[in-house]
Design an enzyme around this catalytic site. Structure first.
Site, short mmCIF file in Angstrom:
data_model
loop_
_atom_site.label_atom_id
_atom_site.label_comp_id
_atom_site.label_asym_id
_atom_site.label_seq_id
_atom_site.Cartn_x
_atom_site.Cartn_y
_atom_site.Cartn_z
N TYR A 118 -1.68 -1.16 10.49
CA TYR A 118 -1.77 -1.30 9.03
C TYR A 118 -0.47 -0.79 8.38
O TYR A 118 0.09 -1.46 7.51
CB TYR A 118 -2.98 -0.51 8.51
CG TYR A 118 -3.28 -0.76 7.04
CD1 TYR A 118 -3.88 -1.94 6.62
CD2 TYR A 118 -2.96 0.19 6.08
CE1 TYR A 118 -4.16 -2.16 5.27
CE2 TYR A 118 -3.23 -0.02 4.74
CZ TYR A 118 -3.83 -1.20 4.34
OH TYR A 118 -4.09 -1.42 3.01
N SER A 158 0.88 -1.17 0.00
CA SER A 158 0.00 0.00 0.00
C SER A 158 0.91 1.22 0.00
O SER A 158 2.11 1.10 0.33
CB SER A 158 -0.84 0.00 1.28
OG SER A 158 -1.46 1.25 1.49
N1 LIG Z 1 -8.78 -0.50 -1.33
C1 LIG Z 1 -7.76 0.29 -1.07
O1 LIG Z 1 -7.90 1.52 -1.10
C2 LIG Z 1 -6.38 -0.31 -0.80
C3 LIG Z 1 -5.29 0.57 -0.78
C4 LIG Z 1 -4.02 0.04 -0.57
C5 LIG Z 1 -3.84 -1.31 -0.38
N2 LIG Z 1 -4.91 -2.14 -0.39
C6 LIG Z 1 -4.67 -3.58 -0.21
O2 LIG Z 1 -5.23 -4.28 -1.30
C7 LIG Z 1 -5.51 -5.63 -0.89
C8 LIG Z 1 -6.91 -6.03 -1.35
O3 LIG Z 1 -7.86 -5.30 -0.61
P1 LIG Z 1 -9.23 -4.75 -1.27
O4 LIG Z 1 -9.05 -3.32 -1.50
O5 LIG Z 1 -9.61 -5.61 -2.40
O6 LIG Z 1 -10.23 -4.92 -0.03
P2 LIG Z 1 -11.43 -5.96 0.25
O7 LIG Z 1 -11.75 -5.77 1.67
O8 LIG Z 1 -12.49 -5.78 -0.77
O9 LIG Z 1 -10.79 -7.40 0.00
C9 LIG Z 1 -9.93 -8.03 0.91
C10 LIG Z 1 -10.03 -9.53 0.71
O10 LIG Z 1 -9.12 -10.18 1.63
C11 LIG Z 1 -9.82 -11.27 2.22
N3 LIG Z 1 -9.26 -11.63 3.51
C12 LIG Z 1 -9.30 -10.92 4.67
N4 LIG Z 1 -8.72 -11.61 5.66
C13 LIG Z 1 -8.29 -12.78 5.12
C14 LIG Z 1 -7.60 -13.92 5.63
N5 LIG Z 1 -7.25 -14.00 6.93
N6 LIG Z 1 -7.30 -14.93 4.78
C15 LIG Z 1 -7.67 -14.86 3.48
N7 LIG Z 1 -8.32 -13.82 2.93
C16 LIG Z 1 -8.63 -12.80 3.76
C17 LIG Z 1 -11.26 -10.76 2.35
O11 LIG Z 1 -12.17 -11.84 2.56
C18 LIG Z 1 -11.44 -10.06 1.01
O12 LIG Z 1 -11.85 -10.93 -0.01
C19 LIG Z 1 -5.29 -5.66 0.61
O13 LIG Z 1 -4.02 -6.22 0.89
C20 LIG Z 1 -5.30 -4.19 1.01
O14 LIG Z 1 -4.59 -3.94 2.19
C21 LIG Z 1 -6.19 -1.66 -0.59
#
Ligand SMILES: NC(=O)c1ccc[n+]([C@@H]2O[C@H](COP(=O)([O-])OP(=O)(O)OC[C@H]3O[C@@H](n4cnc5c(N)ncnc54)[C@H](O)[C@@H]3O)[C@@H](O)[C@H]2O)c1
Length: 244
Positions: A151, A139
């Site tokens: 985080y 991130s």
């Molecule tokens: N959305 C944003 O703005 C953003 C920004 C920077 C980084 N990220 C990163 O992107 C990645 C994807 O997140 P997203 O934005 O799609 O959010 P999201 O919440 O839609 O998806 C996260 C996914 O991770 C799964 N998950 C959570 N805990 C888990 C576990 N213990 N084992 C297996 N799966 C698990 C959830 O069930 C979900 O499907 C993450 O690593 C997040 O930190 C997101």
């Protein structure tokens, strides 16, 4: 011909958000995907829609990781790629003075330990086949400080362990890179609420949030042979937010 033709890719957190976008993109580019998540119903639905397999995987479980790799190798003969995408936010945003230790440990366990376990689980198969590409989703919180100490710590760790893995596995022709998304349109962003989203987007030089596909396309590039000499790199996908 797709740029992932013949490749087998494991994607964590593939049931929704960026992970689901990556499942769809990788499939459209010719890959076989092993879709994993803790959300069984949604994960099975994406797998069914794309003609892939779904396995339950809590990324904090070494035993479940071993099962996923065993299944992938027995079913497809190899593991070409891994996207360590699963992650959780620090819902109760907080600093060093007000973050409960249980919350801190939970976030570190999923985001940091989960990513380590993923690399640890797939590396032996990739070393044996002398090829592989691992994409770790960090991130922009892995590049500066925000008021979400667990985080931020977990995402800096993901960025750091990517460098160690790239260094260690390079001689086996395994590439390891990190992607650093900014504000991406998934539940993780929507959960912040509209006021916070508006404030965040107002800080983005490109004046908009990003889509899951925009992160996904970057991951597809890193998984593909087009990125054959890129390892240990960090790619920011944030509309230039980090430049402020
Ligand atoms: N959305 C944003 O703005 C953003 C920004 C920077 C980084 N990220 C990163 O992107 C990645 C994807 O997140 P997203 O934005 O799609 O959010 P999201 O919440 O839609 O998806 C996260 C996914 O991770 C799964 N998950 C959570 N805990 C888990 C576990 N213990 N084992 C297996 N799966 C698990 C959830 O069930 C979900 O499907 C993450 O690593 C997040 O930190 C997101």
């Amino acid at each position: 011909m797709g740029k992932l033709d013949g490749k087998t890719i494991i994607i964590t957190g593939g049931a929704k958000g960026q992970g689901a976008a990556e499942v769809r993109l990788a499939t459209s580019l010719g890959a076989k995907v092993v879709v994993t998540d803790i959300l069984g119903d949604a994960g099975k639905q994406i797998a069914e829609e794309t003609g892939n397999s779904y396995l339950n995987l809590d990324v904090t479980s070494p035993e479940q990781w071993a099962e996923v790799v065993k299944f992938t190798v027995s079913e497809f003969g190899r593991v070409d790629g891994l996207i360590n995408n699963a992650g959780i936010d620090q819902k109760n945003h907080g600093g060093v003075t007000d973050t409960p230790i249980d919350l801190y440990r939970t976030v570190i366990e999923v985001n940091q330990v989960g990513t380590f376990l993923g690399m640890n689980a797939v590396a032996p198969a990739m070393i044996e086949q002398k090829a592989g590409s691992i994409v770790n989703i960090s991130s922009i919180a892995g590049m500066r400080g925000f008021a979400a100490v667990a985080y931020v710590a977990s995402k800096w760790a993901v960025r750091g362990m990517t460098k160690t893995a790239a260094n260690e596995l390079g001689s086996s022709n395994i590439r390891v890179n990190s992607i650093h998304p900014g504000a991406i349109e998934t539940d993780m962003l929507f959960d912040l609420g509209q006021d916070s989203i508006n404030w965040l987007v107002s800080k983005v030089p490109m004046q908009r949030s990003g889509t899951p596909d925009e992160v996904g396309e970057t991951a597809m590039f890193l998984l593909s042979d087009e990125a054959s000499y890129i390892s240990g790199a960090e790619i920011v996908v944030d509309g230039a937010l980090i430049t402020r």
